[in-house]
Design an enzyme around this catalytic site. Structure first.
Site, PDB file in Angstrom:
ATOM      1  N   LYS A   1       0.858  -1.193   0.000  1.00 44.57           N
ATOM      2  CA  LYS A   1       0.000   0.000   0.000  1.00 44.57           C
ATOM      3  C   LYS A   1       0.888   1.235   0.000  1.00 44.57           C
ATOM      4  CE  LYS A   1      -4.142  -1.839   2.130  1.00 44.57           C
ATOM      5  NZ  LYS A   1      -3.777  -3.224   1.844  1.00 44.57           N
TER       6      LYS A   1
ATOM      7  N   ASP B   1      -1.648  -2.216  -3.950  1.00 36.67           N
ATOM      8  CA  ASP B   1      -3.045  -2.339  -3.515  1.00 36.67           C
ATOM      9  C   ASP B   1      -3.730  -0.996  -3.734  1.00 36.67           C
ATOM     10  OD1 ASP B   1      -3.012  -4.950  -2.602  1.00 36.67           O
ATOM     11  OD2 ASP B   1      -2.534  -4.416  -0.543  1.00 36.67           O
ATOM     12  N   MET B   2      -5.040  -1.012  -3.998  1.00 36.42           N
ATOM     13  CA  MET B   2      -5.753   0.263  -4.135  1.00 36.42           C
ATOM     14  C   MET B   2      -6.474   0.567  -2.822  1.00 36.42           C
ATOM     15  SD  MET B   2      -6.142   2.880  -5.963  1.00 36.42           S
ATOM     16  CE  MET B   2      -5.904   2.648  -7.728  1.00 36.42           C
TER      17      MET B   2
ATOM     18  N   GLN C   1     -11.039  -0.966  -8.836  1.00 36.83           N
ATOM     19  CA  GLN C   1     -12.223  -1.374  -8.053  1.00 36.83           C
ATOM     20  C   GLN C   1     -13.498  -1.146  -8.880  1.00 36.83           C
ATOM     21  OE1 GLN C   1     -10.974   1.615  -5.426  1.00 36.83           O
ATOM     22  NE2 GLN C   1     -10.310   0.252  -3.788  1.00 36.83           N
TER      23      GLN C   1
ATOM     24  N   ARG D   1      -5.104  -5.941 -11.286  1.00 37.03           N
ATOM     25  CA  ARG D   1      -5.961  -6.809 -10.464  1.00 37.03           C
ATOM     26  C   ARG D   1      -7.321  -6.115 -10.396  1.00 37.03           C
ATOM     27  NH1 ARG D   1      -4.570  -6.387  -4.509  1.00 37.03           N
ATOM     28  NH2 ARG D   1      -2.926  -7.922  -4.856  1.00 37.03           N
TER      29      ARG D   1
ATOM     30  N   LYS E   1     -13.807  -5.729  -6.275  1.00 40.03           N
ATOM     31  CA  LYS E   1     -15.026  -4.909  -6.169  1.00 40.03           C
ATOM     32  C   LYS E   1     -14.753  -3.621  -5.406  1.00 40.03           C
ATOM     33  CE  LYS E   1     -18.312  -8.713  -6.510  1.00 40.03           C
ATOM     34  NZ  LYS E   1     -19.439  -9.439  -5.877  1.00 40.03           N
ATOM     35  N   GLY E   2     -13.854  -3.676  -4.417  1.00 35.78           N
ATOM     36  CA  GLY E   2     -13.556  -2.480  -3.601  1.00 35.78           C
ATOM     37  C   GLY E   2     -14.041  -2.683  -2.190  1.00 35.78           C
ATOM     38  N   ALA E   3     -13.155  -2.426  -1.234  1.00 35.25           N
ATOM     39  CA  ALA E   3     -13.444  -2.766   0.162  1.00 35.25           C
ATOM     40  C   ALA E   3     -13.811  -1.560   1.016  1.00 35.25           C
ATOM     41  CB  ALA E   3     -12.223  -3.464   0.759  1.00 35.25           C
TER      42      ALA E   3
ATOM     43  N   THR F   1     -11.965 -12.150  -6.737  1.00 36.11           N
ATOM     44  CA  THR F   1     -13.337 -12.213  -6.219  1.00 36.11           C
ATOM     45  C   THR F   1     -13.634 -13.615  -5.692  1.00 36.11           C
ATOM     46  OG1 THR F   1     -15.670 -11.821  -6.708  1.00 36.11           O
ATOM     47  CG2 THR F   1     -14.379 -12.789  -8.479  1.00 36.11           C
ATOM     48  N   HIS F   2     -14.585 -13.667  -4.735  1.00 36.29           N
ATOM     49  CA  HIS F   2     -15.072 -14.977  -4.263  1.00 36.29           C
ATOM     50  C   HIS F   2     -16.505 -15.182  -4.737  1.00 36.29           C
ATOM     51  CE1 HIS F   2     -12.443 -12.929  -1.350  1.00 36.29           C
ATOM     52  NE2 HIS F   2     -11.795 -14.068  -1.362  1.00 36.29           N
TER      53      HIS F   2
HETATM   54  C1  FAD Z   1      -6.766 -11.075  -3.912  1.00 32.81           C
HETATM   55  C2  FAD Z   1      -7.598  -9.904  -3.468  1.00 32.81           C
HETATM   56  C3  FAD Z   1      -7.018  -8.645  -3.413  1.00 32.81           C
HETATM   57  C4  FAD Z   1      -7.789  -7.532  -3.040  1.00 32.81           C
HETATM   58  N1  FAD Z   1      -7.231  -6.280  -3.081  1.00 32.81           N
HETATM   59  C5  FAD Z   1      -7.996  -5.218  -2.819  1.00 32.81           C
HETATM   60  C6  FAD Z   1      -7.490  -3.887  -2.984  1.00 32.81           C
HETATM   61  O1  FAD Z   1      -6.335  -3.658  -3.359  1.00 32.81           O
HETATM   62  N2  FAD Z   1      -8.331  -2.852  -2.704  1.00 32.81           N
HETATM   63  C7  FAD Z   1      -9.628  -3.049  -2.292  1.00 32.81           C
HETATM   64  O2  FAD Z   1     -10.368  -2.071  -2.109  1.00 32.81           O
HETATM   65  N3  FAD Z   1     -10.108  -4.294  -2.121  1.00 32.81           N
HETATM   66  C8  FAD Z   1      -9.334  -5.366  -2.371  1.00 32.81           C
HETATM   67  N4  FAD Z   1      -9.861  -6.631  -2.221  1.00 32.81           N
HETATM   68  C9  FAD Z   1     -11.163  -6.808  -1.530  1.00 32.81           C
HETATM   69  C10 FAD Z   1     -12.320  -6.724  -2.507  1.00 32.81           C
HETATM   70  O3  FAD Z   1     -12.449  -5.410  -2.983  1.00 32.81           O
HETATM   71  C11 FAD Z   1     -13.634  -7.150  -1.833  1.00 32.81           C
HETATM   72  O4  FAD Z   1     -13.869  -6.314  -0.745  1.00 32.81           O
HETATM   73  C12 FAD Z   1     -13.653  -8.603  -1.368  1.00 32.81           C
HETATM   74  O5  FAD Z   1     -12.933  -9.431  -2.220  1.00 32.81           O
HETATM   75  C13 FAD Z   1     -15.095  -9.138  -1.296  1.00 32.81           C
HETATM   76  O6  FAD Z   1     -15.700  -9.043  -2.534  1.00 32.81           O
HETATM   77  P1  FAD Z   1     -16.088 -10.310  -3.475  1.00 32.81           P
HETATM   78  O7  FAD Z   1     -15.623  -9.958  -4.843  1.00 32.81           O
HETATM   79  O8  FAD Z   1     -15.545 -11.544  -2.936  1.00 32.81           O
HETATM   80  O9  FAD Z   1     -17.644 -10.260  -3.563  1.00 32.81           O
HETATM   81  P2  FAD Z   1     -18.802 -10.207  -2.487  1.00 32.81           P
HETATM   82  O10 FAD Z   1     -20.025  -9.946  -3.289  1.00 32.81           O
HETATM   83  O11 FAD Z   1     -18.472  -9.307  -1.354  1.00 32.81           O
HETATM   84  O12 FAD Z   1     -18.824 -11.676  -1.961  1.00 32.81           O
HETATM   85  C14 FAD Z   1     -19.205 -12.773  -2.758  1.00 32.81           C
HETATM   86  C15 FAD Z   1     -19.216 -14.016  -1.916  1.00 32.81           C
HETATM   87  O13 FAD Z   1     -17.877 -14.314  -1.503  1.00 32.81           O
HETATM   88  C16 FAD Z   1     -17.844 -14.789  -0.189  1.00 32.81           C
HETATM   89  N5  FAD Z   1     -17.063 -13.831   0.622  1.00 32.81           N
HETATM   90  C17 FAD Z   1     -16.702 -12.565   0.286  1.00 32.81           C
HETATM   91  N6  FAD Z   1     -15.976 -11.988   1.256  1.00 32.81           N
HETATM   92  C18 FAD Z   1     -15.903 -12.887   2.229  1.00 32.81           C
HETATM   93  C19 FAD Z   1     -15.293 -12.906   3.509  1.00 32.81           C
HETATM   94  N7  FAD Z   1     -14.629 -11.842   3.969  1.00 32.81           N
HETATM   95  N8  FAD Z   1     -15.425 -14.023   4.242  1.00 32.81           N
HETATM   96  C20 FAD Z   1     -16.093 -15.099   3.789  1.00 32.81           C
HETATM   97  N9  FAD Z   1     -16.692 -15.148   2.591  1.00 32.81           N
HETATM   98  C21 FAD Z   1     -16.602 -14.072   1.839  1.00 32.81           C
HETATM   99  C22 FAD Z   1     -19.249 -14.896   0.277  1.00 32.81           C
HETATM  100  O14 FAD Z   1     -19.700 -16.191  -0.021  1.00 32.81           O
HETATM  101  C23 FAD Z   1     -19.978 -13.897  -0.600  1.00 32.81           C
HETATM  102  O15 FAD Z   1     -21.316 -14.199  -0.751  1.00 32.81           O
HETATM  103  C24 FAD Z   1      -9.126  -7.729  -2.646  1.00 32.81           C
HETATM  104  C25 FAD Z   1      -9.705  -8.994  -2.719  1.00 32.81           C
HETATM  105  C26 FAD Z   1      -8.979 -10.064  -3.131  1.00 32.81           C
HETATM  106  C27 FAD Z   1      -9.638 -11.406  -3.238  1.00 32.81           C
END
Ligand code: FAD
Length: 309
Positions: free
Chosen positions: A96, A130-131, A161, A182, A185-187, A224-225
Site C-alpha cells: 500500500k 493495492d488500491m 475497483q 488486479r 469490487k472495492g473494500a 473475487t469470491h
Molecule cells: C486477492 C484480493 C485482493 C484484493 N485487493 C484489494 C485492494 O487492493 N483494494 C480493495 O479495495 N479491495 C481489495 N480486495 C477486496 C475486494 O475489494 C472485496 O472487498 C472482497 O474481495 C469481497 O468481494 P467479493 O468480490 O468476494 O464479492 P462479495 O459480493 O463481497 O462476496 C461474494 C461471496 O464471496 C464470499 N465472501 C466474500 N468476502 C468474504 C469474507 N470476507 N469471508 C467469507 N466469505 C466471503 C461470500 O460467499 C460472498 O457471498 C481484494 C480482494 C482479493 C480477493
C-alpha cells in the site's frame, strides 16, 4: 447498517489499541491473517504452493504518518522478497502506498518504492500496488504512470475497483498501456458520487471490466469470491477461446478454500493473498464488514477451541 458500522470501526485507531491487546480478538484475526512474522507468511505460501496455488504476501499496515515507520515497512518488504527467493516459494508481494509514506511526501514514498522494486526486479518478482479508498485513486494512478511504470515497467501493477464509477475509463487506459491489473469490487465505504451505492451495479460493472481485461488485458488478476462471477468468467473464457494461462483468479487467505481448490483443480491459475503482521485490525474489520456472518462463524470456532472440542 452492519457493514457501515464495521467499516467505520475499521478506521478507529483507539479501538485498535484496545482490541490488539485482546487474546480473543487475536484468535479472530487468525482466521484471515497468516501470522505476525515473515516466516509465518512464507510458510503459508509454501502450504498454498503445496495445493498448486501461488501467493501474494502483504505486510499489514497503512496510513503511516512517520518516516521511520515507512522505512521499517520498506525494510520488511526487502526481507520478504529475499525470504521468498531463498525459500523458493511461488509468491509475489502487494504494497500500500500509504504504508510507504505517501501521505508524508511523495519523494519519500518514491525512494521506498524504488528500493522495493529494484529488489523485486533483481529477483524476477512482481509488486502490486493495492488500491486504497477513492481519496487515493487518482494520486495512486498518477504516481504509477509518472514515477513507477516508466522505470520499472511490468515489475509493478495496479488494482482497479469495480465499485468506482471511473473504473471503465481507467481500465481502458491500463489495457492500452499493457499494465497488469488486479480487478476487485472495492473494500471501502465510498460516497455515492464516486461509487455505485447499489451492489448489483458494482457486480455488473465487475463483469463488464472483467470481460474487457480477459479479452485485451495483460494477465489480469480476477480477485473475487463471487461464485456467479467466477462461473461467468469461465464461460466467457470458453466462449471467446481465451486460454486459462492468460489470466488468474485471486482470493483472500482464509476465504472460500473450497472454491480455491476447485478452480485450481479445473486447470485455472489461482493466487491467494496472504496478509500478515501485527497491524491486522483494519484488515480484519473490512473482512468482517464484507460478511458479518463471519463474526458468528469465527466466534463458533474460537469457542470450540476454548472448550477443547
Ligand atoms: C486477492 C484480493 C485482493 C484484493 N485487493 C484489494 C485492494 O487492493 N483494494 C480493495 O479495495 N479491495 C481489495 N480486495 C477486496 C475486494 O475489494 C472485496 O472487498 C472482497 O474481495 C469481497 O468481494 P467479493 O468480490 O468476494 O464479492 P462479495 O459480493 O463481497 O462476496 C461474494 C461471496 O464471496 C464470499 N465472501 C466474500 N468476502 C468474504 C469474507 N470476507 N469471508 C467469507 N466469505 C466471503 C461470500 O460467499 C460472498 O457471498 C481484494 C480482494 C482479493 C480477493
Amino acid at each position: 447498517m452492519m457493514r457501515h458500522s464495521l467499516l467505520w470501526l475499521s478506521e478507529q485507531k483507539q479501538v485498535f489499541r484496545f482490541v490488539r491487546g485482546n487474546p480473543l480478538a487475536r484468535k479472530f484475526a487468525h482466521r484471515f491473517v497468516a501470522g505476525e512474522t515473515i516466516d509465518s507468511a512464507v510458510q503459508a505460501a509454501r502450504d498454498l504452493n503445496g495445493r498448486k496455488i501461488t501467493a501474494t504476501l502483504d505486510l499489514l499496515g497503512e496510513s503511516i504518518t512517520e518516516a521511520g515507520q515507512a522505512a521499517a515497512a520498506r525494510d520488511t518488504y526487502l526481507q520478504m522478497l529475499d525470504a521468498i527467493a531463498k525459500a523458493g516459494v511461488q509468491s509475489n508481494v502487494s504494497v500500500k502506498l500509504t504504508q510507504m509514506g505517501f501521505d508524508i511526501s511523495e519523494d519519500l514514498c518514491l525512494a521506498n518504492m524504488s528500493a522495493i522494486l529494484d529488489k523485486a526486479k533483481a529477483h524476477g518478482s512482481f509488486v502490486r500496488l493495492d488500491m486504497e479508498s477513492s481519496a487515493y485513486t487518482q494520486r495512486t494512478l498518477d504516481f504509477f504512470y509518472q514515477k513507477l511504470h516508466p522505470t520499472f515497467g511490468n515489475t509493478v501493477g495496479v488494482v482497479i475497483q469495480s465499485a468506482l464509477r471511473r473504473s471503465a475509463a481507467d481500465v481502458d487506459l491500463l489495457i492500452e498501456k499493457g499494465v497488469r491489473v488486479r480487478l476487485c469490487k472495492g473494500a471501502y465505504l465510498e460516497p455515492a458520487d464516486v461509487a455505485f451505492p447499489d451492489k448489483a451495479d458494482v457486480d455488473k460493472n465487475y463483469v463488464m471490466l472483467m470481460e474487457r481485461l480477459m479479452e485485451r488485458g495483460n494477465y489480469p488478476g480476477l480477485a473475487t469470491h463471487d461464485q456467479v462471477i467466477l462461473e461467468r468468467a469461465k464461460a466467457f473464457a470458453a466462449q471467446q477461446k481465451i486460454d486459462p494461462s492468460r489470466f488468474e483468479f485471486q482470493m483472500l487467505y482464509g476465504v472460500r478454500r473450497d472454491l480455491q481448490d476447485q478452480l485450481r483443480g479445473g486447470g485455472y491459475n489461482m493466487r491467494v493473498y496472504v496478509p500478515f503482521g501485527t497491524q491486522w485490525y483494519p484488515y480484519l474489520m473490512r473482512r468482517l464488514a464484507e460478511r458479518p456472518a463471519n463474526i458468528a462463524f469465527i466466534m463458533g470456532n474460537v469457542v470450540k477451541e476454548a472448550v477443547g472440542r
